[in-house]
Design a protein around this motif. Structure first.
Motif, PDB file in Angstrom:
ATOM      1  N   ARG A 410       7.092   8.772 -17.596  1.00 29.78           N
ATOM      2  CA  ARG A 410       6.116   7.825 -17.071  1.00 29.78           C
ATOM      3  C   ARG A 410       6.015   8.017 -15.572  1.00 29.78           C
ATOM      4  O   ARG A 410       7.021   8.199 -14.883  1.00 29.78           O
ATOM      5  N   THR A 411       4.791   7.961 -15.079  1.00 30.48           N
ATOM      6  CA  THR A 411       4.580   8.088 -13.639  1.00 30.48           C
ATOM      7  C   THR A 411       4.440   6.723 -12.975  1.00 30.48           C
ATOM      8  O   THR A 411       5.004   6.475 -11.911  1.00 30.48           O
ATOM      9  N   ASP A 412       3.724   5.825 -13.610  1.00 26.06           N
ATOM     10  CA  ASP A 412       3.400   4.535 -12.983  1.00 26.06           C
ATOM     11  C   ASP A 412       4.296   3.411 -13.466  1.00 26.06           C
ATOM     12  O   ASP A 412       3.942   2.232 -13.353  1.00 26.06           O
ATOM     13  N   GLY A 413       5.460   3.741 -14.023  1.00 25.32           N
ATOM     14  CA  GLY A 413       6.381   2.691 -14.446  1.00 25.32           C
ATOM     15  C   GLY A 413       7.083   2.072 -13.251  1.00 25.32           C
ATOM     16  O   GLY A 413       6.803   2.367 -12.095  1.00 25.32           O
ATOM     17  N   GLY A 414       8.049   1.222 -13.537  1.00 23.39           N
ATOM     18  CA  GLY A 414       8.823   0.616 -12.468  1.00 23.39           C
ATOM     19  C   GLY A 414       9.784   1.615 -11.863  1.00 23.39           C
ATOM     20  O   GLY A 414       9.889   2.771 -12.289  1.00 23.39           O
ATOM     21  N   ALA A 415      10.507   1.163 -10.879  1.00 23.05           N
ATOM     22  CA  ALA A 415      11.429   2.050 -10.177  1.00 23.05           C
ATOM     23  C   ALA A 415      12.497   2.608 -11.102  1.00 23.05           C
ATOM     24  O   ALA A 415      13.069   3.662 -10.844  1.00 23.05           O
ATOM     25  N   ASP A 416      12.760   1.905 -12.206  1.00 21.78           N
ATOM     26  CA  ASP A 416      13.839   2.319 -13.093  1.00 21.78           C
ATOM     27  C   ASP A 416      13.411   3.349 -14.130  1.00 21.78           C
ATOM     28  O   ASP A 416      14.270   3.969 -14.746  1.00 21.78           O
ATOM     29  N   ASP A 417      12.111   3.521 -14.364  1.00 26.63           N
ATOM     30  CA  ASP A 417      11.722   4.450 -15.421  1.00 26.63           C
ATOM     31  C   ASP A 417      10.630   5.436 -15.021  1.00 26.63           C
ATOM     32  O   ASP A 417      10.175   6.215 -15.844  1.00 26.63           O
ATOM     33  N   SER A 418      10.197   5.449 -13.784  1.00 28.98           N
ATOM     34  CA  SER A 418       9.234   6.453 -13.339  1.00 28.98           C
ATOM     35  C   SER A 418       9.969   7.737 -12.963  1.00 28.98           C
ATOM     36  O   SER A 418      10.973   7.697 -12.234  1.00 28.98           O
ATOM     37  N   TRP A 419       9.463   8.865 -13.431  1.00 33.58           N
ATOM     38  CA  TRP A 419      10.110  10.139 -13.108  1.00 33.58           C
ATOM     39  C   TRP A 419      10.076  10.415 -11.609  1.00 33.58           C
ATOM     40  O   TRP A 419      10.897  11.192 -11.097  1.00 33.58           O
ATOM     41  N   LEU A 420       9.157   9.785 -10.894  1.00 31.44           N
ATOM     42  CA  LEU A 420       9.075   9.981  -9.445  1.00 31.44           C
ATOM     43  C   LEU A 420      10.309   9.439  -8.728  1.00 31.44           C
ATOM     44  O   LEU A 420      10.576   9.817  -7.579  1.00 31.44           O
ATOM     45  N   ALA A 421      11.080   8.585  -9.436  1.00 30.42           N
ATOM     46  CA  ALA A 421      12.301   8.063  -8.825  1.00 30.42           C
ATOM     47  C   ALA A 421      13.331   9.161  -8.581  1.00 30.42           C
ATOM     48  O   ALA A 421      14.258   8.982  -7.784  1.00 30.42           O
ATOM     49  N   ASP A 422      13.168  10.304  -9.261  1.00 32.75           N
ATOM     50  CA  ASP A 422      14.097  11.427  -9.065  1.00 32.75           C
ATOM     51  C   ASP A 422      13.908  12.096  -7.708  1.00 32.75           C
ATOM     52  O   ASP A 422      14.742  12.909  -7.303  1.00 32.75           O
ATOM     53  N   PHE A 423      12.806  11.760  -7.010  1.00 30.77           N
ATOM     54  CA  PHE A 423      12.483  12.428  -5.754  1.00 30.77           C
ATOM     55  C   PHE A 423      12.552  11.447  -4.587  1.00 30.77           C
ATOM     56  O   PHE A 423      12.042  10.329  -4.672  1.00 30.77           O
ATOM     57  N   VAL A 424      13.181  11.891  -3.516  1.00 27.78           N
ATOM     58  CA  VAL A 424      13.206  11.126  -2.276  1.00 27.78           C
ATOM     59  C   VAL A 424      11.912  11.424  -1.532  1.00 27.78           C
ATOM     60  O   VAL A 424      11.596  12.597  -1.279  1.00 27.78           O
ATOM     61  N   PRO A 425      11.104  10.406  -1.206  1.00 26.58           N
ATOM     62  CA  PRO A 425       9.841  10.661  -0.501  1.00 26.58           C
ATOM     63  C   PRO A 425      10.061  11.480   0.758  1.00 26.58           C
ATOM     64  O   PRO A 425      11.008  11.252   1.524  1.00 26.58           O
ATOM     65  N   ASP A 426       9.166  12.441   0.967  1.00 20.02           N
ATOM     66  CA  ASP A 426       9.310  13.364   2.076  1.00 20.02           C
ATOM     67  C   ASP A 426       8.545  12.845   3.286  1.00 20.02           C
ATOM     68  O   ASP A 426       7.531  12.151   3.155  1.00 20.02           O
ATOM     69  N   ALA A 427       9.004  13.207   4.455  1.00 21.81           N
ATOM     70  CA  ALA A 427       8.313  12.789   5.683  1.00 21.81           C
ATOM     71  C   ALA A 427       6.901  13.316   5.742  1.00 21.81           C
ATOM     72  O   ALA A 427       6.018  12.736   6.378  1.00 21.81           O
ATOM     73  N   LEU A 428       6.650  14.433   5.070  1.00 19.31           N
ATOM     74  CA  LEU A 428       5.313  15.019   5.090  1.00 19.31           C
ATOM     75  C   LEU A 428       4.315  14.204   4.283  1.00 19.31           C
ATOM     76  O   LEU A 428       3.117  14.427   4.364  1.00 19.31           O
ATOM     77  N   ALA A 429       4.818  13.262   3.491  1.00 21.01           N
ATOM     78  CA  ALA A 429       3.915  12.484   2.651  1.00 21.01           C
ATOM     79  C   ALA A 429       3.000  11.565   3.446  1.00 21.01           C
ATOM     80  O   ALA A 429       2.031  11.049   2.929  1.00 21.01           O
ATOM     81  N   ASP A 430       3.298  11.372   4.742  1.00 24.18           N
ATOM     82  CA  ASP A 430       2.470  10.455   5.537  1.00 24.18           C
ATOM     83  C   ASP A 430       1.203  11.104   6.058  1.00 24.18           C
ATOM     84  O   ASP A 430       0.421  10.481   6.758  1.00 24.18           O
ATOM     85  N   GLY A 431       0.997  12.399   5.728  1.00 24.85           N
ATOM     86  CA  GLY A 431      -0.243  13.040   6.144  1.00 24.85           C
ATOM     87  C   GLY A 431      -0.048  14.227   7.040  1.00 24.85           C
ATOM     88  O   GLY A 431      -1.005  14.919   7.358  1.00 24.85           O
ATOM     89  N   ALA A 432       1.192  14.513   7.493  1.00 28.02           N
ATOM     90  CA  ALA A 432       1.407  15.702   8.308  1.00 28.02           C
ATOM     91  C   ALA A 432       1.202  16.952   7.484  1.00 28.02           C
ATOM     92  O   ALA A 432       1.334  16.952   6.271  1.00 28.02           O
ATOM     93  N   ALA A 433       0.876  18.043   8.138  1.00 31.25           N
ATOM     94  CA  ALA A 433       0.603  19.295   7.434  1.00 31.25           C
ATOM     95  C   ALA A 433       1.887  19.935   6.961  1.00 31.25           C
ATOM     96  O   ALA A 433       2.908  19.860   7.616  1.00 31.25           O
TER      97      ALA A 433
END
Length: 631
Positions: A410-433
């Motif tokens: 699941r992508t849009d689940g809660g913090a406990d069941d979204s696969w995106l929880a396996d990834f630490v958000p990257d600093a580049l996610a704010d729009g930097a190249a």
């Protein structure tokens, strides 16, 4: 539901076939006489070996050419039948398959034929054996099941009944309307097989091209539902003559066979008119068909994972950056990155040495990963055990026949069941190249029109012998609808291709087999890629080249032919030619697409735009694309 498989479906000596059938969960086997004749075990020893494995012998087959116009030949048939009935009893079965005659001396008078069949029934009854009379589609006189029913009924002997074989019925284009008049007990045995649609004589079609249910084009769901409704209560048995199966690992083939039966039974049980029965089964007549765990249909591709070595990772991330993706996360427990743009997510895994780039895993978006995983396990899908670290989600994972992982998430689940929880958000996610594949200073030079929206489809290369296995795996595990097999001429030979899609078209998958001359390290080359969708293919191509990307060059002759075929607007044709965008259309819409230069011999990227209701993949352009890649 009792299951059976004919030993002719499997390769190897008879003891290996028995072991493979038992390991896959079959209840019984049909013993094919040539397998017995070449076996060192006696029939009684075969019976004991099967029993030790938990198998019964459902049928001994075949007894050929049972009738003749020459009385001397009839006497020899009776002698042969005595001996074969003795063998059947030693094998532990009371059922012998009798095929309609195909020789020039076959009886062509129904009354005389029925009388001879009655006499054969009397011979068989002396041994406690029953005869299942089968109409071969190429029989000299009896070649359809209605005729065999009439003959067996006229024979008027309790040891004489009918065997129905789906190939012999459906290859002729017959319907099963004649089953409505079947009397109780007349159907002794049922054999199931599928087959692709082919314009050829029915005998070589039968001997070389049968396949398991779901791998061909026959309506086996309707066929089986009608047979069960007619009162059949015996085992569902597979009889498949296939050149590839006879050369393949019998254990894997037997698993495919059982998977096909479970999928078929589940779909028949779900048809209107089936009523719930105890033990999570649905009753159809006197047979209870097992039902697979209920799970929501897969919705879309959650991600595509690309495996690459550390030394080649820069090539992969550069291409992703040129396509407009940005690194948005790093995995909590390994050298894995997440790259995203719109609804497109690509996981770059650098754990694998000596790999330039290939698709290694596919994330399947579903509202209930656990239920879909449970269903897949009932379909004998190999389960992958994944290490789950702190803060990570346990994602049900399977291994496809080509070793590609299939992960339910699941992508849009809660913090406990979204696969995106396996990834630490990257600093580049704010729009930097990103570091590789720099974006122009003004951002996307074309604006939102050139942005990628989602994964349109994924194409996976397959070995020749695994092509049908892979189609059955994805069709059953993901509940996909298969298309017909297509063949495309490439510069080094023919490419076989089969597309599968979910009922909502959120998941599209293409399986390709390329010529053996293009094999690299045991894997097919030039057949694997991922396709991203966009709303404006020209804007996407312009943005890609502005970021330094290289579009696959298409010869000018292709565009001259486009004008001849479609009489395109000159301005559109000019834009297509200038951007190296390919074009196709049908009655429902248009398809515009371009390809990147290949990252490896196993992976490149396609960008597509669907207009209207176009549902294909630009098959008419495949030969041009293959030649351009070869060049």
């Amino acid at each position: 539901m009792r299951t059976s498989i004919a030993t002719v479906c499997l390769s190897g000596p008879l003891p290996e076939k028995l072991a493979a059938a038992a390991a896959a969960g079959f209840d019984a086997v049909e013993v094919f006489e040539p397998d017995l004749l070449s076996c060192a075990l006696t029939p009684a020893e075969v019976r004991r070996r099967a029993a030790d494995l938990g198998l019964a012998v459902s049928l001994f087959q075949p007894f050929r050419d049972p009738d003749h116009v020459d009385p001397a030949e009839v006497a020899r048939v009776h002698h042969r039948l005595h001996r074969k009935c003795e063998v059947a009893r030693e094998l532990g079965t009371d059922l012998l398959l009798v095929c309609s005659s195909v020789h020039p001396g076959a009886v062509r008078d129904d009354d005389r034929l029925a009388a001879q069949l009655h006499d054969l029934g009397a011979v068989a009854a002396e041994h406690g054996v029953r005869l299942a009379y089968e109409a071969l589609a190429w029989g000299s006189h009896v070649d359809d099941y209605r005729h065999s029913l009439r003959i067996a009924r006229a024979a008027d002997h309790p040891a004489v009944g009918v065997c129905l074989d789906s190939f012999h019925v459906l290859s002729r284009g017959d319907d099963t309307g004649g089953l409505a008049d079947v009397r109780p007990g007349e159907l002794f045995f049922l054999q199931l097989s599928d087959a692709p649609r082919m314009s050829m004589d029915v005998l070589p079609w039968s001997r070389h091209h049968r396949c398991f249910p779901g791998q061909g084009a026959f309506d086996l769901e309707g066929f089986l539902a009608d047979v069960l409704a007619a009162g059949y209560t015996g085992p569902l048995s597979l009889e498949v003559f296939n050149d590839v199966f006879r050369q393949s690992d019998p254990r894997g083939t037997a698993v495919d066979a059982m998977r096909s039966l479970r999928q078929l039974a589940d779909r028949v049980a779900a048809r209107p008119g089936c009523a719930p029965a105890p033990s999570e089964a649905l009753a159809v007549s006197a047979v209870a068909l097992p039902v697979l765990p209920v799970a929501p249909a897969p919705a879309s591709w959650a991600f595509a994972e690309v495996a690459t070595s550390p030394q080649h990772a820069g090539d992969v991330t550069t291409l992703l950056g040129q396509l407009g993706l940005r690194r948005t996360g790093s995995h909590r427990s390994g050298p894995v990155e997440l790259w995203s743009a719109g609804g497109v997510r690509v996981v770059v895994n650098t754990r694998t040495p000596d790999v330039r780039a290939r698709i290694s895993s596919l994330g399947v978006e579903t509202a209930d990963p656990a239920s879909l995983g449970a269903r897949a396990r009932q379909l004998l899908a190999p389960v992958v055990t994944r290490a789950v670290g702190p803060g990570e989600v346990d994602i049900p994972s399977l291994a496809a026949p080509d070793a590609t992982w299939v992960q339910f998430c699941r992508t849009d689940g809660g913090a406990d069941d979204s696969w995106l929880a396996d990834f630490v958000p990257d600093a580049l996610a704010d729009g930097a190249a990103p570091e590789n594949g720099a974006v122009p200073e003004d951002g996307d030079a074309t604006g939102s029109a050139g942005e990628l929206t989602h994964v349109d489809h994924v194409a996976l290369p397959q070995r020749f012998g695994e092509f049908d296995t892979a189609a059955l795996f994805f069709q059953s595990v993901l509940d996909l609808l298969p298309s017909e097999v297509t063949v495309v001429p490439g510069p080094q030979g023919l490419v076989r291709s089969r597309a599968l899609r979910s009922r909502t078209a959120g998941i599209r998958l293409v399986l390709n087999v390329v010529p053996s001359a293009t094999l690299l390290a045991g894997r097919a080359t030039g057949a694997g890629h991922v396709a991203f969708a966009c709303s404006d293919v020209f804007a996407a191509a312009a943005a890609f080249t502005a970021r330094g990307g290289r579009v696959l060059a298409i010869p000018g002759n292709y565009y001259d032919d486009l004008e001849a075929r479609f009489q395109l607007d000159p301005d559109l044709l000019r834009r297509l030619r200038s951007a190296h965008v390919l074009y196709d259309r049908d009655a429902d819409g248009e398809f515009l697409h371009f390809y990147t230069a290949a990252l490896s011999r196993e992976l490149f990227v396609e960008v597509v735009q669907r207009v209207g209701g176009y549902d294909g993949y630009g098959a008419a352009d495949a030969a041009v694309r293959l030649a351009a890649q070869q060049a």
